[in-house]
Design a protein around this motif. Structure first.
Motif, mmCIF file in Angstrom:
data_model
loop_
_atom_site.group_PDB
_atom_site.id
_atom_site.type_symbol
_atom_site.label_atom_id
_atom_site.label_comp_id
_atom_site.label_asym_id
_atom_site.label_seq_id
_atom_site.Cartn_x
_atom_site.Cartn_y
_atom_site.Cartn_z
ATOM 1 N N ILE A 96 0.839 -1.209 0.000
ATOM 2 C CA ILE A 96 0.000 0.000 0.000
ATOM 3 C C ILE A 96 0.869 1.252 0.000
ATOM 4 N N SER A 97 1.948 1.214 0.780
ATOM 5 C CA SER A 97 2.860 2.360 0.828
ATOM 6 C C SER A 97 3.517 2.618 -0.526
ATOM 7 N N LEU A 98 4.003 1.561 -1.180
ATOM 8 C CA LEU A 98 4.700 1.705 -2.463
ATOM 9 C C LEU A 98 3.767 2.177 -3.572
ATOM 10 N N PHE A 99 2.564 1.642 -3.594
ATOM 11 C CA PHE A 99 1.653 1.951 -4.694
ATOM 12 C C PHE A 99 0.723 3.127 -4.392
ATOM 13 N N ASN A 100 1.015 3.824 -3.291
ATOM 14 C CA ASN A 100 0.372 5.108 -3.021
ATOM 15 C C ASN A 100 1.316 6.274 -3.320
ATOM 16 N N LYS A 101 2.539 5.963 -3.734
ATOM 17 C CA LYS A 101 3.480 7.016 -4.126
ATOM 18 C C LYS A 101 2.999 7.669 -5.417
ATOM 19 N N PRO A 102 3.571 8.830 -5.795
ATOM 20 C CA PRO A 102 3.228 9.405 -7.103
ATOM 21 C C PRO A 102 3.392 8.360 -8.204
ATOM 22 N N LEU A 103 2.474 8.343 -9.149
ATOM 23 C CA LEU A 103 2.406 7.268 -10.140
ATOM 24 C C LEU A 103 3.719 7.079 -10.900
ATOM 25 N N ASP A 104 4.420 8.160 -11.196
ATOM 26 C CA ASP A 104 5.675 8.045 -11.940
ATOM 27 C C ASP A 104 6.819 7.468 -11.111
ATOM 28 N N GLU A 105 6.613 7.356 -9.808
ATOM 29 C CA GLU A 105 7.652 6.810 -8.933
ATOM 30 C C GLU A 105 7.385 5.356 -8.554
ATOM 31 N N GLN A 106 6.340 4.759 -9.130
ATOM 32 C CA GLN A 106 5.959 3.401 -8.757
ATOM 33 C C GLN A 106 6.575 2.366 -9.707
ATOM 34 N N PRO A 107 6.714 1.123 -9.236
ATOM 35 C CA PRO A 107 7.144 0.044 -10.129
ATOM 36 C C PRO A 107 6.132 -0.152 -11.256
ATOM 37 N N LYS A 108 6.606 -0.657 -12.398
ATOM 38 C CA LYS A 108 5.692 -0.937 -13.506
ATOM 39 C C LYS A 108 4.825 -2.164 -13.216
ATOM 40 N N GLY A 109 5.317 -2.971 -12.302
ATOM 41 C CA GLY A 109 4.544 -4.170 -11.970
ATOM 42 C C GLY A 109 5.235 -4.986 -10.897
ATOM 43 N N ILE A 110 4.876 -6.267 -10.830
ATOM 44 C CA ILE A 110 5.370 -7.159 -9.770
ATOM 45 C C ILE A 110 5.822 -8.479 -10.392
ATOM 46 N N LEU A 111 6.978 -8.948 -9.944
ATOM 47 C CA LEU A 111 7.430 -10.307 -10.269
ATOM 48 C C LEU A 111 7.332 -11.155 -9.007
ATOM 49 N N ASP A 112 6.529 -12.208 -9.057
ATOM 50 C CA ASP A 112 6.453 -13.171 -7.951
ATOM 51 C C ASP A 112 7.277 -14.389 -8.351
ATOM 52 N N MET A 113 8.493 -14.466 -7.838
ATOM 53 C CA MET A 113 9.386 -15.581 -8.145
ATOM 54 C C MET A 113 9.062 -16.756 -7.232
ATOM 55 N N GLY A 114 8.729 -17.900 -7.831
ATOM 56 C CA GLY A 114 8.258 -19.033 -7.042
ATOM 57 C C GLY A 114 6.788 -18.863 -6.730
ATOM 58 N N CYS A 115 6.009 -18.604 -7.774
ATOM 59 C CA CYS A 115 4.605 -18.189 -7.599
ATOM 60 C C CYS A 115 3.702 -19.290 -7.069
ATOM 61 N N GLY A 116 4.165 -20.557 -7.073
ATOM 62 C CA GLY A 116 3.370 -21.645 -6.494
ATOM 63 C C GLY A 116 2.046 -21.825 -7.191
ATOM 64 N N ASN A 117 0.959 -21.512 -6.499
ATOM 65 C CA ASN A 117 -0.374 -21.631 -7.100
ATOM 66 C C ASN A 117 -0.958 -20.274 -7.505
ATOM 67 N N GLY A 118 -0.143 -19.205 -7.405
ATOM 68 C CA GLY A 118 -0.593 -17.882 -7.828
ATOM 69 C C GLY A 118 -1.344 -17.099 -6.774
ATOM 70 N N LEU B 146 3.216 -23.763 -12.560
ATOM 71 C CA LEU B 146 2.850 -22.753 -13.564
ATOM 72 C C LEU B 146 1.454 -23.028 -14.118
ATOM 73 N N LYS B 147 1.182 -24.287 -14.327
ATOM 74 C CA LYS B 147 -0.136 -24.680 -14.858
ATOM 75 C C LYS B 147 -1.252 -24.287 -13.882
ATOM 76 N N VAL B 148 -1.024 -24.553 -12.593
ATOM 77 C CA VAL B 148 -2.015 -24.209 -11.561
ATOM 78 C C VAL B 148 -2.170 -22.690 -11.463
ATOM 79 N N THR B 149 -1.034 -21.969 -11.519
ATOM 80 C CA THR B 149 -1.077 -20.505 -11.442
ATOM 81 C C THR B 149 -1.899 -19.920 -12.584
ATOM 82 N N ARG B 150 -1.654 -20.413 -13.799
ATOM 83 C CA ARG B 150 -2.417 -19.916 -14.960
ATOM 84 C C ARG B 150 -3.915 -20.088 -14.735
ATOM 85 N N ALA B 151 -4.298 -21.278 -14.292
ATOM 86 C CA ALA B 151 -5.724 -21.572 -14.086
ATOM 87 C C ALA B 151 -6.323 -20.651 -13.022
#
Length: 535
Positions: A295-317, A354-359
């Motif tokens: 919430i803290s990171l994505f409440n910053k000014p929009l131009d200062e935020q990450p473009k997205g999120i990488l979940d490494m080891g996403c498991g079941n998503g 990966l298959k479970v995450t996609r679903a």
């Protein structure tokens, strides 16, 4: 309603059960090979001397003997990267009782021939005999002193853990506890095709105080509900029972028995579905803390935020879905997703995951990329993202849960600024790993990730060990012994929190103290949350 004291007593039982599932196979293997006699004879001895005498696998013997130290039955020290065990006042009494594990260890091995999640007739018959044996206090004589009484009760709870742990997990995964709860009362023949045998289990759980039995019918007690609602807490340890069945080989035989690709194309050391189910039950607590960072990171000014999120080891998503929902509903970014879309990536080494995450992402109507990735090779991940999706890894916020300790081992290159103070026991395919080398390997690991997380950082939930002396003074207050066993014998590297933070700093990164948390918030902490960025 349960009182605070009752909850504390039952929680202690739960932790002791988890100890038992891990300790019993190891203790009995060391007993029947006479390693325990050898330790008593020598009083103080190095792990390497024991391995040489018994032609054992030094790394896994180190894991096993450190576990006994965490139960208070040995003293464990590391001097110049050499682990040493010494006897104490508990050692002789505990070792003299290790034969009591024989029945439940035999049950663990025997049950491997049957379906992993079905109650079948033949294991029931063995269970019935063990229930009667347990109810007779394993035919133990009345102890003459308090110390013997304490150790006997410790071992009794271990045996109880193996008798009830797998049953709790099977009933929990199958939704049976929920079905029982929905009824005013229930009988064995309503729920099982072998009602007489199943009634034996329900009668034993009634003996433990989980159900009231009235003729053929059962109803939950408050104690029973406490354990039923915490069935997932048993899931991770029980999921490693396939590995504990191989403990003789791991300690004294083929150290690669779990890892032979010619014999096993799938994981054989863990029931992965059960493992995910069990760990999912615990993750909710940690997600709440991570919400604050997101919430803290994505409440910053929009131009200062990450473009997205990488979940490494996403498991079941599930984690990725949770993060998206938090951002969409509780942040500035959530109000501007059309103009500033969130680029979500779920990566995992396991193709089935990966298959479970996609679903699950499709079902949740969340748009994300789901790709193969190796936590040990962020450069390859960066290349894949750049070539195929025109985005750089450093422009994403990286997140992961309980993954860094499960990196693939490689010979370390880095040097340490200060030697390791870890008390951990670590192995790779049976070979003992020096704690300096484990920290050097972790330093290599974070050096690879440093350029990719310097901009927006890495949120990581990590598992840790605690010194065995601290664990031994807090029997029933921590699952550290079980964690050390499940991870130590499967070549995973859980360091103490201080050692983990030390390496972060040596790489030139820092854990933001405003967002740091540990669970529990004491010397018994085995889980930490860190938001790591470049200084």
């Amino acid at each position: 309603m349960l009182t605070k004291q009752e909850k504390q007593i039952f929680r202690e039982e739960l932790f002791r059960h988890l100890d038992g599932i891990a300790v019993a196979p190891v203790a009995y293997s060391l007993f029947k090979t006479k390693v325990t006699d050898y330790i008593i004879l020598h009083k103080t001895i190095t792990i390497s001397e024991i391995a040489k005498e018994f032609q054992g696998n030094e790394g896994y013997l180190n894991v096993g003997l450190r576990m006994l130290s965490s139960q208070g039955w040995l003293d464990y020290n590391i001097k110049k990267n050499t682990p040493i065990v010494s006897v104490n006042q508990h050692t002789g009494i505990a070792f003299d009782h290790f034969h009591l594990y024989e029945g439940v260890v035999d049950l663990l091995e025997y049950s491997g021939k049957f379906h992993r999640r079905k109650f079948e007739l033949e294991p029931f018959q063995k269970l019935e005999k063990l229930f009667k044996f347990y109810q007779n206090r394993l035919e133990l004589p009345v102890p003459e002193d308090q110390l013997t009484h304490t150790i006997q009760n410790q071992i009794l709870k271990h045996v109880e853990g193996i008798l009830v742990g797998p049953t709790i997990v099977h009933l929990g995964m199958g939704g049976m506890f929920h079905k029982y709860f929905m009824e005013a009362s229930f009988s064995a023949d309503e729920y099982h095709r072998f009602p007489e045998s199943f009634d034996t289990i329900l009668s034993f759980l009634s003996y433990l105080g989980w159900f009231h039995k009235n003729k053929e019918n059962y109803t939950f007690t408050n104690k029973g509900l406490f354990f039923a609602k915490r069935a997932t807490a048993y899931g991770v340890t029980v999921s490693y029972i396939p590995m504990f069945r191989q403990i003789d080989d791991l300690l004294f035989g083929n150290p690669k028995v779990l890892w032979n690709p010619a014999l096993h194309t799938n994981e054989i050391h863990v029931d992965r579905e059960m493992n995910v189910w069990g760990s999912g039950g615990a993750h909710t607590t940690y997600f709440k803390k991570i919400d604050e960072i997101i919430i803290s990171l994505f409440n910053k000014p929009l131009d200062e935020q990450p473009k997205g999120i990488l979940d490494m080891g996403c498991g079941n998503g599930a984690f990725l879905i949770h993060l998206f929902e938090i951002i969409a509903s509780k942040t500035l970014r959530g109000k501007h997703l059309d103009d500033y879309p969130l680029f979500l990536v779920g990566a995992d080494y396991n193709k089935a995951a990966l298959k479970v995450t996609r679903a699950n992402l499709i079902q949740a109507d969340i748009w994300a990329k789901v790709i193969w990735g190796d936590i040990s090779d962020p450069d390859l991940l960066e290349k894949d993202l750049k070539e195929n999706y025109k985005i750089e890894l450093k422009d994403l916020l990286s997140v992961r849960t309980f993954l860094d300790h499960n990196r693939i081992w490689s010979e370390p290159i880095a040097t340490l600024n200060a030697p390791s103070n870890s008390t951990g026991a670590f192995a790779f395919r049976g070979k003992l790993l020096h704690n300096d080398d484990v920290e050097r390997n972790l330093k290599d690991h974070f050096k690879k990730w440093a350029p990719h997380i310097s901009k927006f950082g890495l949120i990581v939930i990590e598992l840790h060990t605690i010194p065995p002396a601290i664990a031994a003074k807090n029997i029933g207050n921590t699952a550290a012994t079980a964690y050390d066993a499940t991870h130590g014998f499967s070549d995973q590297y859980i360091l103490e929190i201080d050692s983990f933070i030390k390496i972060i700093k040596e790489v030139g990164l820092e854990s933001n103290p405003d967002y740091f948390s540990k669970f529990p918030n004491s010397d018994l902490a085995t889980v930490s949350i860190n938001y790591i960025k470049g200084k």
